[in-house]
Structure formats: structure tokens, C-alpha cells
Design a protein around this motif. Structure first.
Motif, PDB file in Angstrom:
ATOM      1  N   LYS A  38      13.349 -30.670 -52.459  1.00 64.72           N
ATOM      2  CA  LYS A  38      12.645 -31.874 -52.012  1.00 64.72           C
ATOM      3  C   LYS A  38      13.148 -32.310 -50.640  1.00 64.72           C
ATOM      4  N   LEU A  39      14.472 -32.268 -50.446  1.00 63.56           N
ATOM      5  CA  LEU A  39      15.043 -32.670 -49.151  1.00 63.56           C
ATOM      6  C   LEU A  39      14.612 -31.711 -48.050  1.00 63.56           C
ATOM      7  N   ALA A  40      14.555 -30.424 -48.361  1.00 62.10           N
ATOM      8  CA  ALA A  40      14.111 -29.451 -47.355  1.00 62.10           C
ATOM      9  C   ALA A  40      12.660 -29.715 -46.972  1.00 62.10           C
ATOM     10  N   ILE A  41      11.825 -30.027 -47.948  1.00 58.90           N
ATOM     11  CA  ILE A  41      10.410 -30.317 -47.661  1.00 58.90           C
ATOM     12  C   ILE A  41      10.295 -31.602 -46.860  1.00 58.90           C
ATOM     13  N   LEU A  42      11.118 -32.613 -47.175  1.00 57.37           N
ATOM     14  CA  LEU A  42      11.099 -33.863 -46.406  1.00 57.37           C
ATOM     15  C   LEU A  42      11.528 -33.626 -44.965  1.00 57.37           C
ATOM     16  N   ARG A  43      12.543 -32.784 -44.763  1.00 58.67           N
ATOM     17  CA  ARG A  43      12.963 -32.463 -43.387  1.00 58.67           C
ATOM     18  C   ARG A  43      11.839 -31.750 -42.646  1.00 58.67           C
ATOM     19  N   ASP A  44      11.140 -30.884 -43.358  1.00 59.32           N
ATOM     20  CA  ASP A  44      10.031 -30.154 -42.750  1.00 59.32           C
ATOM     21  C   ASP A  44       8.886 -31.102 -42.392  1.00 59.32           C
ATOM     22  N   ALA A  45       8.654 -32.093 -43.248  1.00 61.67           N
ATOM     23  CA  ALA A  45       7.533 -33.016 -43.028  1.00 61.67           C
ATOM     24  C   ALA A  45       7.857 -34.098 -42.013  1.00 61.67           C
ATOM     25  N   PHE A  46       9.087 -34.634 -42.040  1.00 61.38           N
ATOM     26  CA  PHE A  46       9.404 -35.802 -41.215  1.00 61.38           C
ATOM     27  C   PHE A  46      10.479 -35.547 -40.171  1.00 61.38           C
ATOM     28  N   GLY A  47      10.994 -34.340 -40.081  1.00 63.28           N
ATOM     29  CA  GLY A  47      12.026 -34.033 -39.094  1.00 63.28           C
ATOM     30  C   GLY A  47      11.418 -33.887 -37.712  1.00 63.28           C
ATOM     31  N   PRO A  48      12.248 -33.508 -36.734  1.00 62.79           N
ATOM     32  CA  PRO A  48      11.736 -33.277 -35.385  1.00 62.79           C
ATOM     33  C   PRO A  48      10.640 -32.217 -35.433  1.00 62.79           C
ATOM     34  N   ASP A  49       9.554 -32.486 -34.778  1.00 62.88           N
ATOM     35  CA  ASP A  49       8.392 -31.597 -34.760  1.00 62.88           C
ATOM     36  C   ASP A  49       7.830 -31.369 -36.162  1.00 62.88           C
ATOM     37  N   GLY A  50       8.092 -32.297 -37.088  1.00 66.27           N
ATOM     38  CA  GLY A  50       7.602 -32.161 -38.453  1.00 66.27           C
ATOM     39  C   GLY A  50       6.164 -32.634 -38.577  1.00 66.27           C
ATOM     40  N   SER A  51       5.517 -32.181 -39.624  1.00 68.35           N
ATOM     41  CA  SER A  51       4.141 -32.554 -39.899  1.00 68.35           C
ATOM     42  C   SER A  51       3.947 -32.543 -41.405  1.00 68.35           C
ATOM     43  N   VAL A  52       3.444 -33.640 -41.949  1.00 72.70           N
ATOM     44  CA  VAL A  52       3.201 -33.714 -43.385  1.00 72.70           C
ATOM     45  C   VAL A  52       2.161 -32.673 -43.779  1.00 72.70           C
ATOM     46  N   MET A  53       1.094 -32.548 -43.003  1.00 70.45           N
ATOM     47  CA  MET A  53       0.036 -31.596 -43.331  1.00 70.45           C
ATOM     48  C   MET A  53       0.568 -30.171 -43.337  1.00 70.45           C
ATOM     49  N   ALA A  54       1.383 -29.824 -42.357  1.00 67.83           N
ATOM     50  CA  ALA A  54       1.948 -28.474 -42.310  1.00 67.83           C
ATOM     51  C   ALA A  54       2.865 -28.233 -43.509  1.00 67.83           C
ATOM     52  N   ALA A  55       3.663 -29.252 -43.889  1.00 67.48           N
ATOM     53  CA  ALA A  55       4.550 -29.117 -45.039  1.00 67.48           C
ATOM     54  C   ALA A  55       3.753 -28.967 -46.330  1.00 67.48           C
ATOM     55  N   VAL A  56       2.650 -29.706 -46.444  1.00 73.52           N
ATOM     56  CA  VAL A  56       1.779 -29.603 -47.617  1.00 73.52           C
ATOM     57  C   VAL A  56       1.267 -28.171 -47.762  1.00 73.52           C
ATOM     58  N   GLU A  57       0.783 -27.610 -46.677  1.00 72.20           N
ATOM     59  CA  GLU A  57       0.240 -26.253 -46.724  1.00 72.20           C
ATOM     60  C   GLU A  57       1.333 -25.209 -46.931  1.00 72.20           C
ATOM     61  N   ARG A  58       2.450 -25.374 -46.248  1.00 71.74           N
ATOM     62  CA  ARG A  58       3.522 -24.377 -46.301  1.00 71.74           C
ATOM     63  C   ARG A  58       4.172 -24.327 -47.679  1.00 71.74           C
ATOM     64  N   HIS A  59       4.382 -25.493 -48.301  1.00 72.01           N
ATOM     65  CA  HIS A  59       5.117 -25.551 -49.564  1.00 72.01           C
ATOM     66  C   HIS A  59       4.206 -25.715 -50.784  1.00 72.01           C
ATOM     67  N   GLU A  60       2.874 -25.799 -50.548  1.00 74.24           N
ATOM     68  CA  GLU A  60       1.907 -25.967 -51.624  1.00 74.24           C
ATOM     69  C   GLU A  60       2.270 -27.156 -52.513  1.00 74.24           C
ATOM     70  N   VAL A  61       2.438 -28.298 -51.874  1.00 78.34           N
ATOM     71  CA  VAL A  61       2.768 -29.535 -52.571  1.00 78.34           C
ATOM     72  C   VAL A  61       1.815 -30.608 -52.079  1.00 78.34           C
ATOM     73  N   GLY A  62       1.518 -31.573 -52.922  1.00 83.49           N
ATOM     74  CA  GLY A  62       0.606 -32.645 -52.533  1.00 83.49           C
ATOM     75  C   GLY A  62       1.266 -33.632 -51.586  1.00 83.49           C
ATOM     76  N   SER A  63       0.462 -34.227 -50.721  1.00 81.33           N
ATOM     77  CA  SER A  63       1.007 -35.200 -49.770  1.00 81.33           C
ATOM     78  C   SER A  63       1.531 -36.436 -50.496  1.00 81.33           C
ATOM     79  N   GLY A  64       0.910 -36.777 -51.619  1.00 81.89           N
ATOM     80  CA  GLY A  64       1.397 -37.927 -52.396  1.00 81.89           C
ATOM     81  C   GLY A  64       2.814 -37.723 -52.885  1.00 81.89           C
ATOM     82  N   ALA A  65       3.144 -36.484 -53.301  1.00 81.55           N
ATOM     83  CA  ALA A  65       4.506 -36.187 -53.744  1.00 81.55           C
ATOM     84  C   ALA A  65       5.487 -36.323 -52.591  1.00 81.55           C
ATOM     85  N   ILE A  66       5.080 -35.878 -51.410  1.00 82.11           N
ATOM     86  CA  ILE A  66       5.972 -35.973 -50.244  1.00 82.11           C
ATOM     87  C   ILE A  66       6.285 -37.433 -49.925  1.00 82.11           C
ATOM     88  N   TYR A  67       5.269 -38.284 -49.933  1.00 82.85           N
ATOM     89  CA  TYR A  67       5.506 -39.695 -49.631  1.00 82.85           C
ATOM     90  C   TYR A  67       6.306 -40.375 -50.743  1.00 82.85           C
TER      91      TYR A  67
END
Length: 148
Positions: A38-67
Motif C-alpha cells: 500500500k505504501l509503495a502504491i501511495l508513493r507511486d501515486a502521490f510521490g514526485p512525478d506521481g499520478s493516481v491514474m498511472a498507479a491505478v493502471e500499473r497496480h490494477e487497484v481502484g482509485s477509491g482504495a488509493i484515496y
């Protein structure tokens, strides 16, 4: 997570194309994520140059779970993540500064008052007499003004 390939019983043909159809999907319903994942996905979504949409597609997880994970991480509810301290307010009262009474003058003998005195005579004819307790910087400024 296991993937399953479902193949039709026969090849599907149309007037334009012929080929095989593959349907790839998850067999299990819910996925379990470790705190580290979960922390790795959060870093991917909200870290430098991160994108929630890219993390959703890359990790096959819903955006609601990320938030949800982000909210849990910020509140300290996501295991392994220390909670950030919340801002608090404190009452402040401003009052008048305390009145400081001057120290009583020390008894100084007449001989002590005249001992260690320095007489200064400027070219303009102005004469100054100071003792050893004079502030050198203040005396320098006074002499600078009087010498003009």
C-alpha cells in the motif's frame, strides 16, 4: 492473483477478420495488500512525478482504495505509518511589561569619581571628560558628531 484464459469452443469468424478471442480476468474477488505494498502504491501515486491514474493502471487497484489508504496513512490508521501531529492552538495573553525599578546608585567616593577620568579636547574647542565606565562605541559616535 491468478489469471485465467477462456477460449471459445471454436474460432470466431466474421466477414472482416478471423482470429481467437482471449478474455483475461481475475478469478479471486478481493485482493489483499500488505502495508508495504500500500505504501509503495501511495508513493507511486502521490510521490514526485506521481499520478493516481498511472498507479491505478500499473497496480490494477481502484482509485477509491488509493484515496482511502492515503487518508488512513495521514491519520495513522494504516499500520506502520506514524501519524502526523495535528496543529493545536494555545491561548496567549498580552500584558504590560513589568516595571523595572532602577538599581540604587552605588556610593562612590570623590576620589574614585575623579580617578580614571579622561579629558578630551577637540580641535573645535569642545572639552569632554569621561570615566572608565563609558561605553566606547557611544563615545566614538559622540566624538564623530562633535568633530563635524
Amino acid at each position: 492473483m491468478s489469471d485465467e484464459t477462456i477460449e471459445p469452443a471454436a474460432d470466431v469468424a466474421s466477414s472482416h477478420t478471423t482470429g481467437r478471442i482471449e478474455i483475461v480476468g481475475r478469478v479471486s474477488g478481493r485482493r489483499r495488500w500488505t502495508v508495504e505494498q500500500k505504501l509503495a502504491i501511495l508513493r507511486d501515486a502521490f510521490g514526485p512525478d506521481g499520478s493516481v491514474m498511472a498507479a491505478v493502471e500499473r497496480h490494477e487497484v481502484g482509485s477509491g482504495a488509493i484515496y482511502t489508504w492515503r487518508r488512513q496513512a495521514m491519520s495513522g490508521a494504516l499500520g506502520g505509518v506514524p501519524a502526523r501531529p495535528q496543529a493545536t492552538f494555545t491561548e496567549v495573553r498580552i500584558s504590560e511589561p513589568p516595571v523595572m525599578l532602577p538599581a540604587p546608585p552605588a556610593e562612590v567616593s570623590a576620589d574614585a569619581r575623579t580617578a580614571g577620568q579622561i579629558g578630551i579636547e577637540l580641535p573645535s574647542g569642545v572639552r569632554l571628560t569621561v570615566d572608565g565606565t563609558v561605553d566606547a562605541e557611544a563615545l566614538s559616535r559622540v566624538i564623530g558628531v562633535l568633530a563635524r
